[in-house]
Structure formats: C-alpha cells, structure tokens
Design a protein around this motif. Sequence first.
Motif, mmCIF file in Angstrom:
data_model
loop_
_atom_site.group_PDB
_atom_site.id
_atom_site.type_symbol
_atom_site.label_atom_id
_atom_site.label_comp_id
_atom_site.label_asym_id
_atom_site.label_seq_id
_atom_site.Cartn_x
_atom_site.Cartn_y
_atom_site.Cartn_z
ATOM 1 N N GLY A 1 0.793 -1.228 0.000
ATOM 2 C CA GLY A 1 0.000 0.000 0.000
ATOM 3 C C GLY A 1 0.821 1.272 0.000
ATOM 4 O O GLY A 1 0.301 2.337 -0.266
ATOM 5 N N LYS A 2 2.099 1.164 0.291
ATOM 6 C CA LYS A 2 2.969 2.340 0.287
ATOM 7 C C LYS A 2 4.187 2.046 -0.579
ATOM 8 O O LYS A 2 4.482 0.908 -0.911
ATOM 9 N N ASP A 3 4.884 3.097 -0.932
ATOM 10 C CA ASP A 3 6.070 2.954 -1.771
ATOM 11 C C ASP A 3 7.173 2.225 -1.018
ATOM 12 O O ASP A 3 7.194 2.182 0.215
ATOM 13 N N ARG A 4 8.080 1.653 -1.776
ATOM 14 C CA ARG A 4 9.267 0.971 -1.241
ATOM 15 C C ARG A 4 8.900 -0.179 -0.305
ATOM 16 O O ARG A 4 9.482 -0.340 0.771
ATOM 17 N N THR A 5 7.915 -0.951 -0.721
ATOM 18 C CA THR A 5 7.435 -2.144 -0.002
ATOM 19 C C THR A 5 7.153 -1.860 1.479
ATOM 20 O O THR A 5 7.643 -2.552 2.358
ATOM 21 N N ALA A 6 6.350 -0.840 1.723
ATOM 22 C CA ALA A 6 5.963 -0.473 3.093
ATOM 23 C C ALA A 6 4.437 -0.429 3.181
ATOM 24 O O ALA A 6 3.733 -0.504 2.189
ATOM 25 N N GLY A 7 3.943 -0.304 4.389
ATOM 26 C CA GLY A 7 2.499 -0.205 4.610
ATOM 27 C C GLY A 7 1.829 -1.568 4.575
ATOM 28 O O GLY A 7 2.470 -2.605 4.715
ATOM 29 N N CYS A 8 0.524 -1.562 4.373
ATOM 30 C CA CYS A 8 -0.223 -2.817 4.341
ATOM 31 C C CYS A 8 0.168 -3.595 3.091
ATOM 32 O O CYS A 8 0.630 -3.029 2.099
ATOM 33 N N SER A 9 0.024 -4.921 3.168
ATOM 34 C CA SER A 9 0.416 -5.743 2.028
ATOM 35 C C SER A 9 -0.478 -6.966 1.915
ATOM 36 O O SER A 9 -1.163 -7.348 2.872
ATOM 37 N N GLY A 10 -0.453 -7.568 0.760
ATOM 38 C CA GLY A 10 -1.167 -8.814 0.517
ATOM 39 C C GLY A 10 -0.364 -9.663 -0.448
ATOM 40 O O GLY A 10 0.244 -9.150 -1.388
ATOM 41 N N THR A 11 -0.354 -10.975 -0.201
ATOM 42 C CA THR A 11 0.386 -11.910 -1.041
ATOM 43 C C THR A 11 -0.607 -12.680 -1.909
ATOM 44 O O THR A 11 -1.636 -13.138 -1.425
ATOM 45 N N PHE A 12 -0.273 -12.825 -3.192
ATOM 46 C CA PHE A 12 -1.154 -13.466 -4.160
ATOM 47 C C PHE A 12 -0.411 -14.579 -4.888
ATOM 48 O O PHE A 12 0.696 -14.371 -5.373
ATOM 49 N N SER A 13 -1.034 -15.758 -4.944
ATOM 50 C CA SER A 13 -0.461 -16.875 -5.696
ATOM 51 C C SER A 13 -0.928 -16.761 -7.143
ATOM 52 O O SER A 13 -1.603 -15.804 -7.513
ATOM 53 N N GLU A 14 -0.604 -17.743 -7.969
ATOM 54 C CA GLU A 14 -1.007 -17.689 -9.369
ATOM 55 C C GLU A 14 -2.521 -17.637 -9.491
ATOM 56 O O GLU A 14 -3.235 -18.354 -8.796
ATOM 57 N N GLY A 15 -3.008 -16.739 -10.336
ATOM 58 C CA GLY A 15 -4.439 -16.582 -10.550
ATOM 59 C C GLY A 15 -4.795 -15.130 -10.788
ATOM 60 O O GLY A 15 -3.929 -14.255 -10.799
ATOM 61 N N VAL A 16 -6.105 -14.894 -10.965
ATOM 62 C CA VAL A 16 -6.627 -13.552 -11.221
ATOM 63 C C VAL A 16 -7.362 -13.080 -9.970
ATOM 64 O O VAL A 16 -8.137 -13.827 -9.377
ATOM 65 N N GLU B 1 -11.199 -9.102 -4.212
ATOM 66 C CA GLU B 1 -10.241 -10.080 -3.687
ATOM 67 C C GLU B 1 -8.968 -9.402 -3.195
ATOM 68 O O GLU B 1 -8.358 -9.857 -2.220
ATOM 69 N N ILE B 2 -8.580 -8.317 -3.836
ATOM 70 C CA ILE B 2 -7.431 -7.548 -3.354
ATOM 71 C C ILE B 2 -7.758 -6.934 -1.991
ATOM 72 O O ILE B 2 -6.960 -6.988 -1.054
ATOM 73 N N ALA B 3 -8.963 -6.379 -1.862
ATOM 74 C CA ALA B 3 -9.389 -5.775 -0.587
ATOM 75 C C ALA B 3 -9.460 -6.823 0.519
ATOM 76 O O ALA B 3 -9.142 -6.535 1.675
ATOM 77 N N ALA B 4 -9.849 -8.055 0.180
ATOM 78 C CA ALA B 4 -9.921 -9.124 1.181
ATOM 79 C C ALA B 4 -8.547 -9.462 1.750
ATOM 80 O O ALA B 4 -8.442 -9.993 2.858
ATOM 81 N N LYS B 5 -7.491 -9.126 1.007
ATOM 82 C CA LYS B 5 -6.125 -9.351 1.487
ATOM 83 C C LYS B 5 -5.602 -8.174 2.307
ATOM 84 O O LYS B 5 -4.476 -8.185 2.761
ATOM 85 N N GLY B 6 -6.419 -7.116 2.450
ATOM 86 C CA GLY B 6 -6.020 -5.997 3.296
ATOM 87 C C GLY B 6 -5.680 -4.713 2.562
ATOM 88 O O GLY B 6 -5.310 -3.725 3.187
ATOM 89 N N LEU B 7 -5.793 -4.702 1.253
ATOM 90 C CA LEU B 7 -5.514 -3.492 0.483
ATOM 91 C C LEU B 7 -6.823 -2.938 -0.051
ATOM 92 O O LEU B 7 -7.661 -3.674 -0.541
ATOM 93 N N THR B 8 -7.014 -1.645 0.050
ATOM 94 C CA THR B 8 -8.223 -1.054 -0.512
ATOM 95 C C THR B 8 -8.046 -0.895 -2.022
ATOM 96 O O THR B 8 -6.937 -0.906 -2.528
ATOM 97 N N CYS B 9 -9.159 -0.764 -2.724
ATOM 98 C CA CYS B 9 -9.128 -0.607 -4.172
ATOM 99 C C CYS B 9 -8.260 0.602 -4.535
ATOM 100 O O CYS B 9 -8.362 1.658 -3.921
ATOM 101 N N ASN B 10 -7.414 0.426 -5.507
ATOM 102 C CA ASN B 10 -6.513 1.492 -5.976
ATOM 103 C C ASN B 10 -5.562 1.974 -4.891
ATOM 104 O O ASN B 10 -5.302 3.165 -4.760
ATOM 105 N N ASP B 11 -5.045 1.057 -4.089
ATOM 106 C CA ASP B 11 -4.129 1.414 -3.012
ATOM 107 C C ASP B 11 -2.829 0.619 -3.135
ATOM 108 O O ASP B 11 -2.330 0.089 -2.164
ATOM 109 N N VAL B 12 -2.281 0.508 -4.331
ATOM 110 C CA VAL B 12 -1.042 -0.233 -4.529
ATOM 111 C C VAL B 12 0.030 0.735 -5.004
ATOM 112 O O VAL B 12 -0.117 1.377 -6.034
ATOM 113 N N SER B 13 1.120 0.821 -4.216
ATOM 114 C CA SER B 13 2.214 1.733 -4.548
ATOM 115 C C SER B 13 3.521 1.022 -4.853
ATOM 116 O O SER B 13 4.442 1.636 -5.373
#
Length: 130
Positions: free
Chosen positions: A28-43, A48-60
């Motif tokens: 969620g923040k630049d330089r691999t900081a803030g909230c994060s979510g790990t995703f395996s192979e798939g779409v 589903e991104i929000a369910a991992k702890g990131l809000t929509c359009n919150d990837v830096s």
Amino acid sequence: MGPYNGDKYATAGGPFKCAKTCKAELWGKDRTAGCSGTFSEGVFNYKEIAAKGLTCNDVSSIQVFGACCFLRTWTHPECRGTPVEFPEGTWWSKDLEAWGSKNDGIACVEVVGSHGEIKAALRAARELVP
C-alpha cells in the motif's frame, strides 16, 4: 532466451530453470511499506485484493517472486482493458509509472508463470507440424 526443453531454457550460461510456482506481494505504500497482501497464481479483482487488506486502488509497490513469473495489472476493477506486465523483481511507484501503470491505480491483478504459456504454445506449434 534460447530453446525451451521441459521447464528449462537453454541460455549462453547453461540451462535456466523456471520457478514451479509464482507469487506476488502488493504493498500500500512505496518501497514495499504499509499494508500488504500476497497473491499466488491466478486472477484477483478489486474485491479479492481488498480481502487481502488493500483497498481498491491502493497499490504503490509490488514484488514478483519466481523465475519466468510476472504480474499483470489493470486499472479496471474487473481486469478489463490492456494490462501492464511486471517481471520478477521489486517495483516501486516510480517504476509502476515508468512501465505504464499508475501509483494507487491498480485495481485488478493476475499472477502468471510464463512457463505454462510457453508449454501451451509449444504444444500448439507441434500440432501444426505435419
């Protein structure tokens, strides 16, 4: 890369083995900081991104793990439009923008192992050869 044989590529330095599995971590923040979510192979869409702890359009920043792996990203929450692809590595907000994505603009992702796509292409090519 050179010729492909099974899960290995022939390169000048010898065979190069692709990862059996791929994953990506979104931050969620630049330089691999803030909230994060790990995703395996798939779409994964925005829900589903929000369910991992990131809000929509919150990837830096993102990290893609695994040789021959990459992450496709979309600004549309249902993966519509043209994706931006990131290979294995760590990518900060300036990198996202340099590759054609947007900081805080990723709403849908797909984690892909190119080894599977290469195998499918080779199978299709073999079917075309008499």
